[in-house]
Scaffold this motif. Structure first.
Motif, mmCIF file in Angstrom:
data_model
loop_
_atom_site.group_PDB
_atom_site.id
_atom_site.type_symbol
_atom_site.label_atom_id
_atom_site.label_comp_id
_atom_site.label_asym_id
_atom_site.label_seq_id
_atom_site.Cartn_x
_atom_site.Cartn_y
_atom_site.Cartn_z
ATOM 1 N N ARG A 1 0.836 -1.199 0.000
ATOM 2 C CA ARG A 1 0.000 0.000 0.000
ATOM 3 C C ARG A 1 0.873 1.252 0.000
ATOM 4 N NH1 ARG A 1 -3.125 -0.725 4.607
ATOM 5 N NH2 ARG A 1 -3.870 -2.644 3.706
ATOM 6 N N ILE A 2 1.932 1.241 0.795
ATOM 7 C CA ILE A 2 2.857 2.385 0.846
ATOM 8 C C ILE A 2 3.513 2.592 -0.517
ATOM 9 C CG2 ILE A 2 5.076 3.158 1.796
ATOM 10 C CD1 ILE A 2 4.126 2.040 4.519
ATOM 11 N N ASP A 3 3.939 1.493 -1.162
ATOM 12 C CA ASP A 3 4.547 1.596 -2.498
ATOM 13 C C ASP A 3 3.557 2.193 -3.499
ATOM 14 O OD1 ASP A 3 6.889 0.510 -1.534
ATOM 15 O OD2 ASP A 3 6.512 -1.510 -2.327
ATOM 16 N N TYR A 4 2.313 1.704 -3.443
ATOM 17 C CA TYR A 4 1.278 2.193 -4.360
ATOM 18 C C TYR A 4 1.024 3.688 -4.144
ATOM 19 C CZ TYR A 4 -3.306 3.145 -6.322
ATOM 20 O OH TYR A 4 -4.336 3.719 -7.000
ATOM 21 N N ILE A 5 0.848 4.075 -2.887
ATOM 22 C CA ILE A 5 0.566 5.483 -2.577
ATOM 23 C C ILE A 5 1.745 6.372 -2.986
ATOM 24 C CG2 ILE A 5 0.155 7.134 -0.699
ATOM 25 C CD1 ILE A 5 -1.391 4.839 0.739
ATOM 26 N N SER A 6 2.969 5.905 -2.738
ATOM 27 C CA SER A 6 4.156 6.679 -3.128
ATOM 28 C C SER A 6 4.216 6.860 -4.639
ATOM 29 C CB SER A 6 5.425 5.981 -2.638
ATOM 30 O OG SER A 6 5.435 5.919 -1.232
ATOM 31 N N ALA A 7 3.888 5.799 -5.378
ATOM 32 C CA ALA A 7 3.876 5.888 -6.844
ATOM 33 C C ALA A 7 2.803 6.873 -7.320
ATOM 34 C CB ALA A 7 3.646 4.509 -7.460
ATOM 35 N N GLU A 8 1.636 6.829 -6.676
ATOM 36 C CA GLU A 8 0.563 7.760 -7.035
ATOM 37 C C GLU A 8 0.981 9.203 -6.750
ATOM 38 O OE1 GLU A 8 -2.745 7.383 -8.520
ATOM 39 O OE2 GLU A 8 -1.471 5.724 -9.142
ATOM 40 N N LEU A 9 1.660 9.425 -5.629
ATOM 41 C CA LEU A 9 2.118 10.778 -5.307
ATOM 42 C C LEU A 9 3.123 11.280 -6.346
ATOM 43 C CD1 LEU A 9 2.422 10.608 -1.417
ATOM 44 C CD2 LEU A 9 0.914 12.101 -2.729
ATOM 45 N N LYS A 10 4.019 10.394 -6.798
ATOM 46 C CA LYS A 10 4.988 10.794 -7.837
ATOM 47 C C LYS A 10 4.255 11.147 -9.131
ATOM 48 C CE LYS A 10 8.995 8.249 -6.189
ATOM 49 N NZ LYS A 10 9.736 7.002 -6.260
ATOM 50 N N ARG A 11 3.245 10.332 -9.468
ATOM 51 C CA ARG A 11 2.472 10.585 -10.680
ATOM 52 C C ARG A 11 1.734 11.923 -10.568
ATOM 53 N NH1 ARG A 11 -2.500 10.345 -12.298
ATOM 54 N NH2 ARG A 11 -3.304 9.502 -10.344
ATOM 55 N N LEU A 12 1.134 12.169 -9.400
ATOM 56 C CA LEU A 12 0.425 13.427 -9.186
ATOM 57 C C LEU A 12 1.373 14.622 -9.245
ATOM 58 C CD1 LEU A 12 -2.019 12.351 -6.343
ATOM 59 C CD2 LEU A 12 -2.683 13.148 -8.621
ATOM 60 N N ASP A 13 2.586 14.455 -8.713
ATOM 61 C CA ASP A 13 3.574 15.540 -8.776
ATOM 62 C C ASP A 13 3.944 15.864 -10.220
ATOM 63 O OD1 ASP A 13 3.633 15.881 -6.047
ATOM 64 O OD2 ASP A 13 5.459 14.705 -5.734
ATOM 65 N N ALA A 14 4.119 14.811 -11.032
ATOM 66 C CA ALA A 14 4.459 15.019 -12.443
ATOM 67 C C ALA A 14 3.309 15.706 -13.169
ATOM 68 C CB ALA A 14 4.790 13.681 -13.103
ATOM 69 N N THR A 15 2.087 15.269 -12.881
ATOM 70 C CA THR A 15 0.906 15.883 -13.491
ATOM 71 C C THR A 15 0.788 17.343 -13.073
ATOM 72 O OG1 THR A 15 -0.252 13.757 -13.461
ATOM 73 C CG2 THR A 15 -1.606 15.711 -13.726
ATOM 74 N N LEU A 16 1.026 17.609 -11.784
ATOM 75 C CA LEU A 16 0.943 18.975 -11.277
ATOM 76 C C LEU A 16 1.970 19.872 -11.956
ATOM 77 C CD1 LEU A 16 -0.275 20.985 -9.268
ATOM 78 C CD2 LEU A 16 1.431 20.239 -7.616
ATOM 79 N N GLN A 17 3.177 19.369 -12.105
ATOM 80 C CA GLN A 17 4.226 20.158 -12.755
ATOM 81 C C GLN A 17 3.817 20.487 -14.197
ATOM 82 O OE1 GLN A 17 8.084 18.332 -12.587
ATOM 83 N NE2 GLN A 17 9.107 20.133 -13.378
ATOM 84 N N ASP A 18 3.258 19.494 -14.895
ATOM 85 C CA ASP A 18 2.797 19.698 -16.264
ATOM 86 C C ASP A 18 1.673 20.734 -16.312
ATOM 87 O OD1 ASP A 18 2.664 19.033 -19.087
ATOM 88 O OD2 ASP A 18 0.805 17.973 -18.629
ATOM 89 N N LEU A 19 0.704 20.615 -15.382
ATOM 90 C CA LEU A 19 -0.411 21.564 -15.339
ATOM 91 C C LEU A 19 0.073 22.979 -15.039
ATOM 92 C CD1 LEU A 19 -3.082 19.480 -13.372
ATOM 93 C CD2 LEU A 19 -3.231 20.193 -15.767
ATOM 94 N N GLU A 20 1.025 23.100 -14.119
ATOM 95 C CA GLU A 20 1.534 24.433 -13.776
ATOM 96 C C GLU A 20 2.291 25.055 -14.936
ATOM 97 O OE1 GLU A 20 3.580 23.674 -10.078
ATOM 98 O OE2 GLU A 20 1.793 24.153 -8.901
ATOM 99 N N GLU A 21 3.023 24.226 -15.697
ATOM 100 C CA GLU A 21 3.718 24.753 -16.884
ATOM 101 C C GLU A 21 2.707 25.242 -17.914
ATOM 102 O OE1 GLU A 21 6.312 21.600 -18.161
ATOM 103 O OE2 GLU A 21 7.657 21.869 -16.453
ATOM 104 N N LYS A 22 1.633 24.454 -18.116
ATOM 105 C CA LYS A 22 0.586 24.872 -19.056
ATOM 106 C C LYS A 22 -0.083 26.156 -18.575
ATOM 107 C CE LYS A 22 -0.618 20.314 -20.866
ATOM 108 N NZ LYS A 22 -1.621 19.232 -20.863
ATOM 109 N N GLN A 23 -0.318 26.237 -17.250
ATOM 110 C CA GLN A 23 -0.953 27.422 -16.683
ATOM 111 C C GLN A 23 -0.075 28.650 -16.927
ATOM 112 O OE1 GLN A 23 -1.273 27.454 -12.415
ATOM 113 N NE2 GLN A 23 -2.738 29.112 -12.404
#
Length: 115
Positions: free
Chosen positions: A87-109
């Motif tokens: 569960r910790i591995d899964y959540i950590s992977a999701e957080l990394k994915r969300l961070d990458a998505t956030l960075q992409d969204l902020e660049e677009k913004q």
């Protein structure tokens, strides 16, 4: 005639501006949603890390129970440990994915703001 073409150009410019403003607004909503999901995962990660610390304190013959619906079900310590780690591995992977998505969204913004 000149005023008619400048009036049309003005309307076109206004439509373009509205489209860009709507795009920017949608990006800001996506960023906000990303932050909410990220917060939820961060809390879950903290909870699971706490559970793992507690499990590590137990002796091998300790009784471990898992709450499934309204019922406590006995579970093997090693299995419980493995489940929490997964569960910790899964959540950590999701957080990394969300961070990458956030960075992409902020660049677009930022590029939308400049436009």
């Amino acid at each position: 005639m000149a005023s008619s073409s400048s009036s049309a150009a003005m309307r076109e410019l206004q439509r373009e501006l509205e489209t860009k403003a709507n795009d920017l607004s949608k990006l800001q909503k996506d960023i906000s949603k990303n932050h909410q999901v990220r917060k939820k995962y961060t809390i879950q990660l903290g909870e699971n890390e706490l559970v793992l610390k507690e499990l590590d304190l137990l002796k091998e013959d300790a009784n471990v129970f898992k709450l499934i619906g309204p019922v406590l079900v006995k579970q093997d310590l090693a299995e419980a440990n493995a489940n929490v780690r997964k569960r910790i591995d899964y959540i950590s992977a999701e957080l990394k994915r969300l961070d990458a998505t956030l960075q992409d969204l902020e660049e677009k913004q930022n590029s939308k703001k400049e436009a």
